[in-house]
Design an enzyme around this catalytic site. Structure first.
Site, PDB file in Angstrom:
ATOM      1  N   ASP A 205       0.838  -1.195   0.000  1.00  0.00           N
ATOM      2  CA  ASP A 205       0.000   0.000   0.000  1.00  0.00           C
ATOM      3  C   ASP A 205       0.875   1.248   0.000  1.00  0.00           C
ATOM      4  O   ASP A 205       1.868   1.327   0.722  1.00  0.00           O
ATOM      5  CB  ASP A 205      -0.891  -0.037   1.247  1.00  0.00           C
ATOM      6  CG  ASP A 205      -1.892   1.096   1.285  1.00  0.00           C
ATOM      7  OD1 ASP A 205      -2.735   1.177   0.375  1.00  0.00           O
ATOM      8  OD2 ASP A 205      -1.835   1.909   2.237  1.00  0.00           O
ATOM      9  N   GLU A 263      14.737 -14.802  -0.044  1.00  0.00           N
ATOM     10  CA  GLU A 263      15.118 -15.917   0.825  1.00  0.00           C
ATOM     11  C   GLU A 263      14.125 -17.077   0.702  1.00  0.00           C
ATOM     12  O   GLU A 263      14.408 -18.191   1.141  1.00  0.00           O
ATOM     13  CB  GLU A 263      15.175 -15.459   2.285  1.00  0.00           C
ATOM     14  CG  GLU A 263      16.275 -14.464   2.601  1.00  0.00           C
ATOM     15  CD  GLU A 263      16.242 -14.046   4.055  1.00  0.00           C
ATOM     16  OE1 GLU A 263      15.697 -14.804   4.891  1.00  0.00           O
ATOM     17  OE2 GLU A 263      16.759 -12.948   4.363  1.00  0.00           O
TER      18      GLU A 263
END
Length: 544
Positions: A205, A263
């Site tokens: 956002d 990751e």
């Protein structure tokens, strides 16, 4: 927990379906949608042909801004259910082959968040510098001229600290201080929390609002404001927002965010960029290089302009600016008037606009996002002032009626008292015109808007040119948007007639010929060395 497997680049060219949780499906009878209700309706999203589900905020919140004011980033608000409900939703979505993308509201928190409660308590506590605090000017006024999008100054006085704090939205949504490394680290840990629960991606956002100018310099006015050529309902639009958002330091945080996502296998990110005329350049900056965001969307196609020229300019500007980056196109979402209402001309057919729009969206180069209800042809709901729940609309009524008109509940069952959405009183009224477009009716009708959406998305999956191909814009008259999508030596021509009259589009080269493509609603025909396209129609064909 690892994501479902469709390859790490599943997001490139994907179809995202946005769910506004409060309005999708209620499972408890309290009149408000919840996570268990969404899980129940996942087959609808899967059957439509979406690749991913974007969930608007469901975190703990006082709900001053419908969940975009977060008081706990790592828990579910009781109105939506529990963490166990969320885990069940993720598991079922993955079983159906759907990815889960959640809204992450990092630029600001709720003023009820423990971080802010501690920060405002004194000037010398451990979190004193976690939010943007500033002394007043000698005359007591705010530190600068920055404005809140929701009206008035972007600064609120706090009597305990005897300082102002920054809020780009509501006063109850204080801005976090991204110049503080501890803040960045804490926010990234909340992202890791959801990654560990199997979330496949994040919609960020107001992603260009994270970092503010540390010197708090005044924004200059827009040139058209100085010349008196501006006519906006919101004074926020009168400034050139050079210092309260889109600061260059934001890039370094986005790199840290991307490194965390990398990751994990197959995760993605899509940023919401609101930056006026600079939006596409900001998208380029935020998505290039493969070390920041995967993709972004802007408000360029979420406005009232509905013309071949406007869409052409947006596509051309994106292609010129973004290079190795990626865009996510959308025509509607929870913040704007539904596009069927915005784009249907007086006396026009909203259904025809709905069919035309999804075909256009499916053919553009980029990923695409569909907002709940548009696949049913929902237009904007007309609500009375007393029914409003959106603080933005309440603040600017009647000049601006807010965002509740695009947030009314889904209608699943035409015969049910509340459209199959709830057994109680819905949090927003259900318009009669939406009941006539109920999902159960359209599922039985092969000629319905819902069936058309499904067929278009299925056809898109069958043509790699539309998902991974390059795009080349063609010369055409002012009413026509025409382009070629190319992949693997195969070429598709896509021509869209925005006018209410038949038009002729020249083919590429004198020796070009057109082959038929199985694409729903594709009309028109080849005539000599050109294509004849019907009013508000389109033609998708293979070039030889």
């Amino acid at each position: 927990m690892q994501a479902t497997s469709k390859g790490d680049d599943w997001w490139r060219g994907c179809v995202i379906y946005q769910v506004y949780p409060r309005s999708f499906q209620d499972s408890t009878g309290d009149g408000s949608g919840d996570l268990a209700g969404i899980t129940r309706r996942l087959p609808h999203i899967a059957a439509l042909g979406a690749d991913a589900l974007w969930l608007s905020p469901f975190f703990k919140s006082p709900m001053a801004d419908m969940g975009y004011d977060v008081s706990d980033y790592c828990d579910v608000d009781p109105m939506f259910g529990t963490l166990a409900d969320f885990d069940a939703l993720v598991a079922e979505a993955h079983r159906l082959g759907l990815k889960i993308v959640i809204d992450q509201v990092l630029s600001h928190s709720s003023d009820k968040h423990p971080w802010f409660v501690e920060s405002r308590a004194s000037r010398d506590n451990e979190k004193a510098d976690w939010y943007v605090w500033a002394d007043p000017k000698p005359d007591g006024n705010a530190p600068n001229n920055w404005m809140s999008i929701f009206g008035g100054p972007a600064w609120e006085w706090d009597s305990t600290r005897r300082q102002y704090y920054l809020h780009n939205f509501l006063a109850s949504q204080p801005d976090l201080n991204f110049h503080n490394p501890e803040v960045q680290e804490a926010l990234l840990e909340t992202v890791r929390f959801w990654l560990d629960r199997g979330v496949d991606g994040f919609r960020l956002d107001t992603v260009n609002f994270y970092v503010h100018d540390k010197w708090l310099r005044d924004n200059p006015p827009l040139e058209k404001s100085v010349s008196g050529e501006i006519d906006e309902k919101n004074p926020y639009e009168y400034q050139d927002h050079l210092f309260d958002k889109t600061r260059p330091e934001n890039i370094e945080f986005l790199k840290r965010f991307r490194a965390l996502l990398d990751e994990f296998d197959g995760r993605t990110s899509v940023g919401e960029v609101g930056d006026g005329e600079r939006s596409l350049q900001t998208v380029a900056n935020y998505t290039s290089g493969g070390d920041k965001l995967h993709m972004c969307y802007t408000f360029d196609l979420l406005g009232p302009k509905f013309s071949a020229g406007h869409v052409r300019k947006c596509v051309a500007d994106f292609e010129a600016a973004v290079a190795d980056g990626w865009v996510c196109w959308a025509f509607s979402n929870h913040d704007v008037i539904r596009h069927v209402t915005r784009w249907t001309r007086p006396g026009g057919d909203p259904g025809a606009v709905a069919r035309f729009s999804i075909a256009l969206l499916a053919c553009l180069r980029g990923s695409i996002c569909i907002y709940q209800g548009e696949e049913l042809g929902f237009g904007e709901a007309e609500l009375a002032f007393e029914d409003l729940r959106d603080p933005y609309g309440i603040r600017f009524w009647p000049g601006y009626k807010g965002r509740d008109g695009c947030r009314t509940p889904m209608v699943w069952d035409a015969q049910a008292e509340q459209g199959g959405f709830t057994d109680g009183k819905p949090w927003l009224p259900i318009p009669a015109e939406h009941r006539a477009l109920a999902a159960d009716r359209q599922q039985r009708d092969r000629a319905s808007i819902l069936s058309h959406y499904g067929a278009v998305l299925a056809a898109r999956r069958q043509h790699p040119e539309l998902i991974h191909g390059s795009i080349s814009l063609l010369e055409a008259n002012d009413d026509v948007l025409a382009f070629v999508r190319t992949a693997g030596g195969q070429r598709l021509i896509c021509a869209f007639n925005f006018s209410d009259r038949e038009v002729l589009v020249p083919l590429i080269g004198k020796d070009s010929s057109l082959g038929k493509v199985d694409f729903p609603g594709s009309g028109g025909e080849q005539r000599g060395d050109g294509l004849v396209i019907p009013p508000l129609g389109y033609l998708i064909g293979r070039l030889f």
